[in-house]
Design a protein around this motif. Sequence first.
Motif, mmCIF file in Angstrom:
data_model
loop_
_atom_site.group_PDB
_atom_site.id
_atom_site.type_symbol
_atom_site.label_atom_id
_atom_site.label_comp_id
_atom_site.label_asym_id
_atom_site.label_seq_id
_atom_site.Cartn_x
_atom_site.Cartn_y
_atom_site.Cartn_z
ATOM 1 N N ALA A 1 0.844 -1.193 0.000
ATOM 2 C CA ALA A 1 0.000 0.000 0.000
ATOM 3 C C ALA A 1 0.876 1.238 0.000
ATOM 4 C CB ALA A 1 -0.907 0.006 1.226
ATOM 5 N N PHE A 2 0.263 2.330 -0.383
ATOM 6 C CA PHE A 2 0.907 3.632 -0.325
ATOM 7 C C PHE A 2 0.351 4.393 0.874
ATOM 8 C CE2 PHE A 2 0.771 2.277 -4.711
ATOM 9 C CZ PHE A 2 2.065 2.486 -5.143
ATOM 10 N N ALA A 3 1.211 5.149 1.524
ATOM 11 C CA ALA A 3 0.775 6.021 2.613
ATOM 12 C C ALA A 3 1.492 7.349 2.466
ATOM 13 C CB ALA A 3 1.073 5.400 3.970
ATOM 14 N N GLY A 4 0.811 8.427 2.855
ATOM 15 C CA GLY A 4 1.422 9.726 2.665
ATOM 16 C C GLY A 4 1.018 10.721 3.716
ATOM 17 N N GLY A 5 1.799 11.782 3.785
ATOM 18 C CA GLY A 5 1.526 12.874 4.693
ATOM 19 C C GLY A 5 2.237 14.119 4.226
ATOM 20 N N SER A 6 1.970 15.240 4.864
ATOM 21 C CA SER A 6 2.572 16.515 4.496
ATOM 22 C C SER A 6 3.138 17.195 5.734
ATOM 23 C CB SER A 6 1.532 17.427 3.830
ATOM 24 O OG SER A 6 1.003 16.829 2.668
ATOM 25 N N PHE A 7 4.146 18.018 5.503
ATOM 26 C CA PHE A 7 4.744 18.763 6.611
ATOM 27 C C PHE A 7 5.300 20.083 6.082
ATOM 28 C CE2 PHE A 7 7.963 15.982 4.841
ATOM 29 C CZ PHE A 7 9.135 16.732 4.802
ATOM 30 N N ASP A 8 5.369 21.055 6.962
ATOM 31 C CA ASP A 8 5.880 22.380 6.613
ATOM 32 C C ASP A 8 7.216 22.622 7.305
ATOM 33 O OD1 ASP A 8 3.680 23.287 5.026
ATOM 34 O OD2 ASP A 8 2.517 23.514 6.872
ATOM 35 N N ILE A 9 8.133 23.229 6.566
ATOM 36 C CA ILE A 9 9.408 23.646 7.145
ATOM 37 C C ILE A 9 9.722 25.050 6.653
ATOM 38 C CG2 ILE A 9 10.417 21.352 7.487
ATOM 39 C CD1 ILE A 9 11.873 21.651 4.871
ATOM 40 N N GLU A 10 10.414 25.818 7.480
ATOM 41 C CA GLU A 10 10.763 27.186 7.093
ATOM 42 C C GLU A 10 11.993 27.217 6.205
ATOM 43 O OE1 GLU A 10 11.156 29.742 10.421
ATOM 44 O OE2 GLU A 10 9.095 29.464 11.123
ATOM 45 N N THR A 11 13.021 26.465 6.608
ATOM 46 C CA THR A 11 14.285 26.470 5.870
ATOM 47 C C THR A 11 14.706 25.042 5.584
ATOM 48 O OG1 THR A 11 14.959 28.484 7.046
ATOM 49 C CG2 THR A 11 16.676 27.242 5.898
ATOM 50 N N PRO A 12 14.862 24.673 4.328
ATOM 51 C CA PRO A 12 15.284 23.303 4.007
ATOM 52 C C PRO A 12 16.624 22.956 4.648
ATOM 53 C CG PRO A 12 14.466 24.403 2.043
ATOM 54 C CD PRO A 12 14.562 25.450 3.112
ATOM 55 N N ALA A 13 16.700 21.765 5.212
ATOM 56 C CA ALA A 13 17.919 21.277 5.837
ATOM 57 C C ALA A 13 17.922 19.756 5.730
ATOM 58 C CB ALA A 13 17.990 21.698 7.307
ATOM 59 N N ASP A 14 19.103 19.161 5.860
ATOM 60 C CA ASP A 14 19.186 17.704 5.844
ATOM 61 C C ASP A 14 18.322 17.109 6.950
ATOM 62 O OD1 ASP A 14 20.992 17.905 3.791
ATOM 63 O OD2 ASP A 14 22.724 17.224 4.938
ATOM 64 N N LEU A 15 17.649 16.002 6.615
ATOM 65 C CA LEU A 15 16.825 15.286 7.586
ATOM 66 C C LEU A 15 17.213 13.814 7.593
ATOM 67 C CD1 LEU A 15 13.281 16.721 6.684
ATOM 68 C CD2 LEU A 15 14.842 17.542 8.471
ATOM 69 N N TYR A 16 16.799 13.133 8.671
ATOM 70 C CA TYR A 16 16.965 11.679 8.754
ATOM 71 C C TYR A 16 15.602 11.076 9.068
ATOM 72 C CZ TYR A 16 21.830 13.055 9.061
ATOM 73 O OH TYR A 16 23.049 13.613 8.805
ATOM 74 N N TYR B 1 18.558 8.914 4.601
ATOM 75 C CA TYR B 1 19.067 10.277 4.519
ATOM 76 C C TYR B 1 18.218 11.083 3.542
ATOM 77 C CZ TYR B 1 22.163 14.113 3.082
ATOM 78 O OH TYR B 1 22.683 15.350 2.776
ATOM 79 N N VAL B 2 17.770 12.273 4.005
ATOM 80 C CA VAL B 2 16.979 13.182 3.172
ATOM 81 C C VAL B 2 17.838 14.415 2.888
ATOM 82 C CG1 VAL B 2 14.826 14.474 2.945
ATOM 83 C CG2 VAL B 2 14.899 12.400 4.378
ATOM 84 N N PRO B 3 18.400 14.545 1.679
ATOM 85 C CA PRO B 3 19.224 15.723 1.404
ATOM 86 C C PRO B 3 18.405 17.002 1.426
ATOM 87 C CG PRO B 3 18.981 14.358 -0.576
ATOM 88 C CD PRO B 3 18.320 13.627 0.543
ATOM 89 N N GLY B 4 18.945 18.020 2.071
ATOM 90 C CA GLY B 4 18.234 19.285 2.193
ATOM 91 C C GLY B 4 17.723 19.842 0.872
ATOM 92 N N PRO B 5 18.499 19.756 -0.228
ATOM 93 C CA PRO B 5 18.004 20.308 -1.496
ATOM 94 C C PRO B 5 16.787 19.606 -2.069
ATOM 95 C CG PRO B 5 20.401 20.112 -1.527
ATOM 96 C CD PRO B 5 19.930 19.410 -0.297
ATOM 97 N N ALA B 6 16.427 18.434 -1.533
ATOM 98 C CA ALA B 6 15.209 17.754 -1.983
ATOM 99 C C ALA B 6 13.958 18.356 -1.350
ATOM 100 C CB ALA B 6 15.287 16.259 -1.660
ATOM 101 N N LEU B 7 14.139 19.260 -0.383
ATOM 102 C CA LEU B 7 13.027 19.898 0.331
ATOM 103 C C LEU B 7 12.805 21.314 -0.182
ATOM 104 C CD1 LEU B 7 14.165 18.752 3.875
ATOM 105 C CD2 LEU B 7 12.331 17.729 2.533
ATOM 106 N N VAL B 8 11.678 21.871 0.173
ATOM 107 C CA VAL B 8 11.362 23.251 -0.187
ATOM 108 C C VAL B 8 10.871 23.980 1.059
ATOM 109 C CG1 VAL B 8 10.782 22.698 -2.583
ATOM 110 C CG2 VAL B 8 8.980 22.670 -0.835
#
Length: 594
Positions: free
Chosen positions: A509-524, A555-562
């Motif tokens: 199955a697919f599952a999804g969600g959304s989140f807001d960030i002010e400044t893109p940064a690396d995430l784990y 690893y979530v590279p910061g440039p993949a975020l907005v």
Amino acid sequence: MSASTTPRSFSIGEQDFLLDGEPFRIISGALHYFRVHPDQWADRIHKARLMGLNTIETYVPWNEHSPQRGTFDTAGALDLARFLDLVAAEGLLAIVRPGPYICAEWDNGGLPAWLFSDPAVGVRRNEPLYMAAIAEYFDALLPIVAERQIDRGGPVVLVQIENEYGAYGDDKDYLRALVDLNRAGGITVPLTTIDQPTHQMLSDGGLPELHKTGSFGSRATARLATLREHQPTGPLMCAEFWNGWFDHWGAHHHTTGTAEAAAELDELLASGASVNLYMLLGGTNFGFTNGANDKGVYQPTTTSYDYDAPLTESGEPGPKFWAFRDVIAKYAPVPDEVPVASAPAPVFEVVLDRSVPLSQAIRSSAPSLGTWGEYDHLPTLDELGHFRGFALYETTVETGGVLSFGEVRDRAQVFLDGEPVGVLSRDRHDTALVVPGGGVLQLLVEDQGRVNYGPRIGEDKGLVGPALLDGAEIAGWRVLPLDVGSLPAAARRDVEPGEASVVSVAGPAFAGGSFDIETPADLYLSTAGWGKGNAFVNGFNLGRYWSNGPASTLYVPGPALVAGRNEIVVFETLAIARPVARFVAAPELGHTEF
């Protein structure tokens, strides 16, 4: 070429590499542009210089640039020209290793899967069909490299022929044909080979006209002596100094002692040899790009290619960075500037507030997840031209019984009328299970990564026949190759903020969600408590996760975020009990063994 300087000379002397006629020691580090987000290339290259390196080395993955014959993609993360220009802009030199075979724990060792659609094609030998395909590849690639050679004002000083060929074969005509193609393509810098320093491999893997280098991680003095026996003159070089190692799913996280690795590097540099650290930074096997080993047991490589390298997967200076920098400072200038460690990554949770079973997504998803095809036999994925990811096989059986296949490559989840029956897994050598009755039989098949080393390079993926039910062959099949580019869209639907209607996720199955960030940064992204699948952020495929471990973060590279709203989508093939995506402060690569 945007970053150019005055043309210079680079050659091989009696004892040294010669840069503009003067002795020059290469102190290099491996940095694979295709394992790092392109917006982070400059940062990683800059940190290489701060550690004291004067050169950057990279492989070139043919299959990534040419997923279909006749194409050569150089966009985004595949913009080799931009990468080499950034190396030059930092004042560093470059070594390019275009293969065509690269190993690199990369899918199929870098060889395109389409290459083997014709069974007559040879593998790593002087066979006309194979060589014709390589010629097409080099016609597209080599102008990028040739334009950036040092004698044209660029950074490239060495180009490697093949890769550890002595561990595979001894076809000298093949090596000479590769030399001829490189020279015809405008490569004028010295050409090298690399092999583990055994007499057999050094003899089989090289040519008298090619400069030999070694690959090893210890006992430098003895191994350089063996290399010298096979190459009486010219500079000695360890072109892969193994300062760490990679991980397989289901095993432990590999590390090597910092002090021990630094001592080995010190011994190597004290001998006067040149070096290329493998790796400077390992990076990430994003998407479905990881390779696998199969020396009797199939072992797919993990998404993280951290490698316990001096720079971590996310580009942070680790203990080896500082230890190696101190060693290098004994033999070469090291800048006063030092990199600053990043703050811990943001910690937060995202509710996966929408979920769509794969069966429903297939019926209703837009864009389509793929197109069904009907076959009177059991086709492999390669026969369908589907070279990565997942496919759904379907047939109807009248009764139950023992279902068996010639081979499963690499994992098949079996369902009868939508209910799970079991899993056939290549790493356990599974080929058969009991189907409890008649009905619609479905198998979700995953290619977990193509073998990148040894005789199983180039093999087909998917289900390999015959397909038998109690000994009788099943002839009629429907197959749906899943369009990997459309997977993230399958979980999208409008959800009111705060709505949390998903109690758990029963895969596939697919599952999804959304989140807001002010400044893109690396995430784990923590995958602890999840089963097996792939995760996407803003459509960017972070790679595979699996409760089998050792790693439990992506690893979530910061440039993949907005800045603002971001979307996470998970394709879960097993189950998630708590539908929440947790982002944690640091990576968790798993348990180690010493």
